[in-house]
Design a protein around this motif. Structure first.
Motif, PDB file in Angstrom:
ATOM      1  N   GLU A 339       0.741  -1.200   0.543  1.00  0.00           N
ATOM      2  CA  GLU A 339      -0.431  -0.417  -0.305  1.00  0.00           C
ATOM      3  C   GLU A 339       0.685   1.467   0.231  1.00  0.00           C
ATOM      4  OE1 GLU A 339      -4.061   2.124   2.812  1.00  0.00           O
ATOM      5  OE2 GLU A 339      -2.373   0.341   3.599  1.00  0.00           O
ATOM      6  N   LEU A 340       0.821   2.191  -0.800  1.00  0.00           N
ATOM      7  CA  LEU A 340       1.285   4.120  -1.100  1.00  0.00           C
ATOM      8  C   LEU A 340       0.153   4.662  -0.903  1.00  0.00           C
ATOM      9  CD1 LEU A 340       4.086   5.258  -1.166  1.00  0.00           C
ATOM     10  CD2 LEU A 340       3.522   4.864  -3.635  1.00  0.00           C
ATOM     11  N   VAL A 341       0.519   5.613  -0.128  1.00  0.00           N
ATOM     12  CA  VAL A 341      -0.165   6.780  -0.261  1.00  0.00           C
ATOM     13  C   VAL A 341       0.275   7.831   0.135  1.00  0.00           C
ATOM     14  CG1 VAL A 341      -1.836   8.105   1.210  1.00  0.00           C
ATOM     15  CG2 VAL A 341      -2.817   5.910   1.616  1.00  0.00           C
ATOM     16  N   VAL A 342       0.313   8.893  -1.623  1.00  0.00           N
ATOM     17  CA  VAL A 342       0.807   9.770  -1.536  1.00  0.00           C
ATOM     18  C   VAL A 342       0.014  11.340  -1.136  1.00  0.00           C
ATOM     19  CG1 VAL A 342       2.498  11.504  -2.994  1.00  0.00           C
ATOM     20  CG2 VAL A 342       3.109   8.616  -2.853  1.00  0.00           C
ATOM     21  N   CYS A 343       0.071  12.013  -0.338  1.00  0.00           N
ATOM     22  CA  CYS A 343      -0.839  12.702  -0.016  1.00  0.00           C
ATOM     23  C   CYS A 343      -0.332  14.142  -0.929  1.00  0.00           C
ATOM     24  CB  CYS A 343      -0.464  13.437   1.279  1.00  0.00           C
ATOM     25  SG  CYS A 343      -1.433  12.254   2.840  1.00  0.00           S
ATOM     26  N   ALA A 344       1.114  14.232  -0.975  1.00  0.00           N
ATOM     27  CA  ALA A 344       0.985  15.572  -1.684  1.00  0.00           C
ATOM     28  C   ALA A 344       2.459  15.484  -2.195  1.00  0.00           C
ATOM     29  CB  ALA A 344       1.080  17.345  -1.040  1.00  0.00           C
ATOM     30  N   ASN A 345       3.140  16.044  -3.300  1.00  0.00           N
ATOM     31  CA  ASN A 345       4.308  16.078  -3.902  1.00  0.00           C
ATOM     32  C   ASN A 345       4.991  17.334  -5.002  1.00  0.00           C
ATOM     33  OD1 ASN A 345       5.354  15.189  -7.574  1.00  0.00           O
ATOM     34  ND2 ASN A 345       6.491  14.331  -6.064  1.00  0.00           N
ATOM     35  N   GLY A 346       4.221  17.804  -5.863  1.00  0.00           N
ATOM     36  CA  GLY A 346       4.136  18.894  -6.179  1.00  0.00           C
ATOM     37  C   GLY A 346       4.162  19.381  -7.489  1.00  0.00           C
ATOM     38  N   LEU A 347       4.758  19.846  -8.781  1.00  0.00           N
ATOM     39  CA  LEU A 347       4.005  20.540  -9.973  1.00  0.00           C
ATOM     40  C   LEU A 347       4.501  19.665 -11.140  1.00  0.00           C
ATOM     41  CD1 LEU A 347       3.472  23.746  -9.119  1.00  0.00           C
ATOM     42  CD2 LEU A 347       1.839  22.130  -8.900  1.00  0.00           C
ATOM     43  N   ARG A 348       5.326  18.243 -11.035  1.00  0.00           N
ATOM     44  CA  ARG A 348       6.271  17.776 -11.456  1.00  0.00           C
ATOM     45  C   ARG A 348       5.750  16.475 -11.271  1.00  0.00           C
ATOM     46  NH1 ARG A 348      12.031  17.006  -9.877  1.00  0.00           N
ATOM     47  NH2 ARG A 348      12.565  16.565 -11.429  1.00  0.00           N
ATOM     48  N   PRO A 349       5.107  15.735 -12.523  1.00  0.00           N
ATOM     49  CA  PRO A 349       4.337  14.531 -13.315  1.00  0.00           C
ATOM     50  C   PRO A 349       5.161  13.410 -12.615  1.00  0.00           C
ATOM     51  CG  PRO A 349       4.359  15.540 -15.204  1.00  0.00           C
ATOM     52  CD  PRO A 349       5.043  16.313 -14.348  1.00  0.00           C
ATOM     53  N   LEU A 350       4.296  12.244 -12.292  1.00  0.00           N
ATOM     54  CA  LEU A 350       5.492  11.703 -11.620  1.00  0.00           C
ATOM     55  C   LEU A 350       4.977  10.051 -12.395  1.00  0.00           C
ATOM     56  CD1 LEU A 350       4.054  11.721  -7.796  1.00  0.00           C
ATOM     57  CD2 LEU A 350       6.164  12.306  -8.791  1.00  0.00           C
ATOM     58  N   ASP A 351       5.413  10.018 -13.895  1.00  0.00           N
ATOM     59  CA  ASP A 351       4.637   9.335 -14.771  1.00  0.00           C
ATOM     60  C   ASP A 351       5.678   8.182 -14.727  1.00  0.00           C
ATOM     61  OD1 ASP A 351       2.729  10.912 -15.301  1.00  0.00           O
ATOM     62  OD2 ASP A 351       3.670  11.156 -17.291  1.00  0.00           O
ATOM     63  N   GLU A 352       7.162   8.200 -14.858  1.00  0.00           N
ATOM     64  CA  GLU A 352       7.878   7.492 -14.484  1.00  0.00           C
ATOM     65  C   GLU A 352       7.794   6.740 -13.287  1.00  0.00           C
ATOM     66  OE1 GLU A 352      12.110   9.332 -15.652  1.00  0.00           O
ATOM     67  OE2 GLU A 352      11.054   9.901 -17.689  1.00  0.00           O
ATOM     68  N   GLU A 353       8.123   7.556 -12.177  1.00  0.00           N
ATOM     69  CA  GLU A 353       7.775   6.656 -10.825  1.00  0.00           C
ATOM     70  C   GLU A 353       6.712   5.578 -10.528  1.00  0.00           C
ATOM     71  OE1 GLU A 353       9.888  10.393 -11.161  1.00  0.00           O
ATOM     72  OE2 GLU A 353       8.707  10.052 -11.207  1.00  0.00           O
ATOM     73  N   LEU A 354       5.471   6.484 -11.549  1.00  0.00           N
ATOM     74  CA  LEU A 354       4.177   5.085 -10.895  1.00  0.00           C
ATOM     75  C   LEU A 354       4.730   3.894 -12.036  1.00  0.00           C
ATOM     76  CD1 LEU A 354       1.769   6.267  -9.421  1.00  0.00           C
ATOM     77  CD2 LEU A 354       0.471   6.299 -11.297  1.00  0.00           C
ATOM     78  N   ILE A 355       5.037   3.894 -13.070  1.00  0.00           N
ATOM     79  CA  ILE A 355       5.024   2.774 -14.017  1.00  0.00           C
ATOM     80  C   ILE A 355       6.513   2.748 -12.963  1.00  0.00           C
ATOM     81  CG2 ILE A 355       6.269   2.481 -16.070  1.00  0.00           C
ATOM     82  CD1 ILE A 355       3.322   2.733 -16.232  1.00  0.00           C
ATOM     83  N   ARG A 356       7.666   2.731 -12.629  1.00  0.00           N
ATOM     84  CA  ARG A 356       8.392   1.314 -12.224  1.00  0.00           C
ATOM     85  C   ARG A 356       7.561   0.828 -10.891  1.00  0.00           C
ATOM     86  NH1 ARG A 356      13.752   5.016 -10.425  1.00  0.00           N
ATOM     87  NH2 ARG A 356      13.835   5.481 -12.516  1.00  0.00           N
ATOM     88  N   ILE A 357       7.169   2.239 -10.006  1.00  0.00           N
ATOM     89  CA  ILE A 357       6.721   1.222  -9.248  1.00  0.00           C
ATOM     90  C   ILE A 357       5.717   0.054  -9.362  1.00  0.00           C
ATOM     91  CG2 ILE A 357       4.318   1.362  -6.717  1.00  0.00           C
ATOM     92  CD1 ILE A 357       5.789   4.326  -6.429  1.00  0.00           C
ATOM     93  N   ALA A 358       4.793   0.526 -10.163  1.00  0.00           N
ATOM     94  CA  ALA A 358       3.574  -1.069 -10.842  1.00  0.00           C
ATOM     95  C   ALA A 358       5.400  -2.152 -11.535  1.00  0.00           C
ATOM     96  CB  ALA A 358       3.801  -0.754 -12.320  1.00  0.00           C
ATOM     97  N   GLU A 359       5.762  -1.552 -12.081  1.00  0.00           N
ATOM     98  CA  GLU A 359       7.391  -2.709 -12.385  1.00  0.00           C
ATOM     99  C   GLU A 359       7.865  -3.670 -11.242  1.00  0.00           C
ATOM    100  OE1 GLU A 359       8.186  -0.576 -16.937  1.00  0.00           O
ATOM    101  OE2 GLU A 359       9.442  -0.738 -14.858  1.00  0.00           O
ATOM    102  N   ARG A 360       8.297  -2.667 -10.036  1.00  0.00           N
ATOM    103  CA  ARG A 360       8.999  -3.196  -9.264  1.00  0.00           C
ATOM    104  C   ARG A 360       8.270  -3.981  -8.119  1.00  0.00           C
ATOM    105  NH1 ARG A 360      14.650  -1.925 -10.010  1.00  0.00           N
ATOM    106  NH2 ARG A 360      14.718  -3.229  -7.840  1.00  0.00           N
ATOM    107  N   CYS A 361       7.137  -3.557  -7.401  1.00  0.00           N
ATOM    108  CA  CYS A 361       5.971  -3.538  -6.320  1.00  0.00           C
ATOM    109  C   CYS A 361       5.486  -4.498  -6.959  1.00  0.00           C
ATOM    110  CB  CYS A 361       6.053  -2.001  -5.769  1.00  0.00           C
ATOM    111  SG  CYS A 361       7.184  -1.066  -5.495  1.00  0.00           S
TER     112      CYS A 361
END
Length: 431
Positions: A339-361
């Motif tokens: 389970e992962l919850v991110v309440c805030a990140n900023g204004l830079r898209p998290l596309d690559e990070e989200l795909i990497r999490i799907a691949e590895r987790c």
């Protein structure tokens, strides 16, 4: 039989007259004149089953019916579990356990209490009242104890010696505590030694986040001697390699749940230590199915020591803004993530990070995103990679950024197809 509203709890001050009458030894109640009536002849076993399903206020009303039901009101089995609600009328709108009822419980039922909790509001008076009750439980043998602050941690405003004195009364007299929840309290190392000396064979759950007077050596003492401990919650500053190795020893049972709160008390001034990968590896070998829950309340520049090596975290919550770089490391270093919850990140898209999490987790089944940005096409790709194992998908509507493939209005059809159920973005956070 006159009954109160189901929503009224037994701790309500409005019930004080009935509770006091039911609790005190009054003149014997008259039995019904109708000899054909069998209500007063119900076996105690049946009355116990009925009373166990009634709120305390309804039990008090029922105790007025006849002598038999009045006796049933005081059956020890009905007083094994009790929650003291201590709130000051001037500072809280919450209901409170009536003082007369507290006196009667201490006088007649303290030796019956086994599962006890205290809910206190933000006032020091309520915390003091809880300590006064604890100090009188000299004839009890509690199995569980919970001290819960419903607002700010009022126990921390008490004199430390007063709190410790009351708490050790329970530690010394219980001898069989299995569950102890003392978050946000001034408990210290010497009091933990008293706990261990009297309850080491029975303690299975210990929650003590935000206890500033406890040192790593104090919690290590608990782990070294309480070999039946299955659940533990504490702040990161108490976590150490020695603690993990103690929890991984052959004498210790398999740990089921370890919660770590990583909190910055002084922004920019708190130094966070690192835990060796070998210590985490030992923990996983000993307890391969344990849940490691981590709550992070840090500022972006304080994450440097974390996620540099692989960590067996299963549930990860970021309560403040977290950078793209840190989320990228999460995808690389958290293979057990569920389970992962991110309440805030900023204004830079998290596309690559989200795909990497799907691949590895590969065990990820729940995710929540708040003040972040993800392109619609990257989000669809993420859901497609995770598939129907995503049992919880809580994404704020403003997180999804339109691109050449999808708009937020169109995306729910594609996501629903991959999830195998109807899905829409959230209007408000649900985590």
């Amino acid at each position: 039989m006159k009954r109160g509203r189901r929503g009224d709890e037994g701790n309500s001050s409005s019930s004080s007259g009935f509770l006091e009458a039911a609790s005190k030894k009054t003149r014997p109640l008259e039995e019904p004149e109708d000899s054909t009536s069998t209500w007063s002849l119900l076996p105690q076993e049946i009355l116990l089953l009925v009373f166990q399903h009634l709120p305390l206020l309804d039990r008090a009303y029922a105790s007025q019916v006849c002598r038999s039901w009045n006796q049933a009101f005081h059956m020890p089995e009905l007083w094994r579990c009790f929650e003291f609600e201590l709130n000051q009328p001037a500072s809280s709108y919450l209901k409170a356990t009536h003082p007369d009822l507290i006196k009667q419980i201490i006088k007649r039922h303290s030796n019956h209490l086994q599962y006890v909790s205290f809910k206190v509001d933000s006032s020091t008076e309520s915390a003091e009242a809880a300590c006064d009750i604890l100090s009188q439980l000299v004839n009890c043998s509690l199995k569980t104890l919970g001290l819960i602050s419903t607002a700010r941690p009022s126990f921390m405003e008490l004199p430390k010696s007063h709190f410790i004195s009351a708490l050790t009364v329970v530690f010394v007299n219980s001898k069989s505590l299995s569950s102890l929840k003392i978050d946000d309290t001034p408990v210290d190392d010497p009091s933990l030694k008293v706990l261990v000396a009297n309850n080491s064979d029975t303690l299975k759950l210990l929650k003590m986040s935000s206890c500033p007077h406890v040192s790593p050596a104090g919690i290590l003492c608990v782990a070294d001697q309480c070999h039946g401990l299955r659940e533990l919650a504490l702040n990161y500053h108490l976590l150490s390699d020695e603690l993990l190795l103690a929890l991984s020893s052959e004498k210790h049972v398999h740990l089921e749940h370890l919660r770590i709160d990583v909190v910055s008390e002084n922004p920019g001034q708190t130094q966070f230590h690192t835990i060796k990968k070998s210590s985490w590896d030992a923990m996983v070998r000993h307890s391969p199915k344990f849940n490691l829950v981590m709550y992070f309340f840090l500022y972006e520049d304080e994450f440097d020591p974390f996620f540099r090596d692989e960590i067996p975290v299963t549930h990860l919550y970021f309560g403040r803004s977290v950078s793209k770089e840190v989320l990228g490391r999460v995808g690389l270093m958290c293979p057990r993530l569920v389970e992962l919850v991110v309440c805030a990140n900023g204004l830079r898209p998290l596309d690559e990070e989200l795909i990497r999490i799907a691949e590895r987790c590969q065990q990820l089944s729940a995710i929540g995103l708040g003040e972040c940005e993800v392109s619609c096409s990257a989000f669809v790709q993420f859901v497609k990679m995770c598939g129907r194992r995503l049992s919880q998908l809580s994404i704020m509507e403003e997180v999804l950024i339109p691109d050449h493939q999808y708009t937020p209005d169109e995306i729910h059809w594609e996501v629903s197809k991959h999830l195998g159920r109807v899905w829409f973005p959230d209007m408000m956070p649900t985590w």
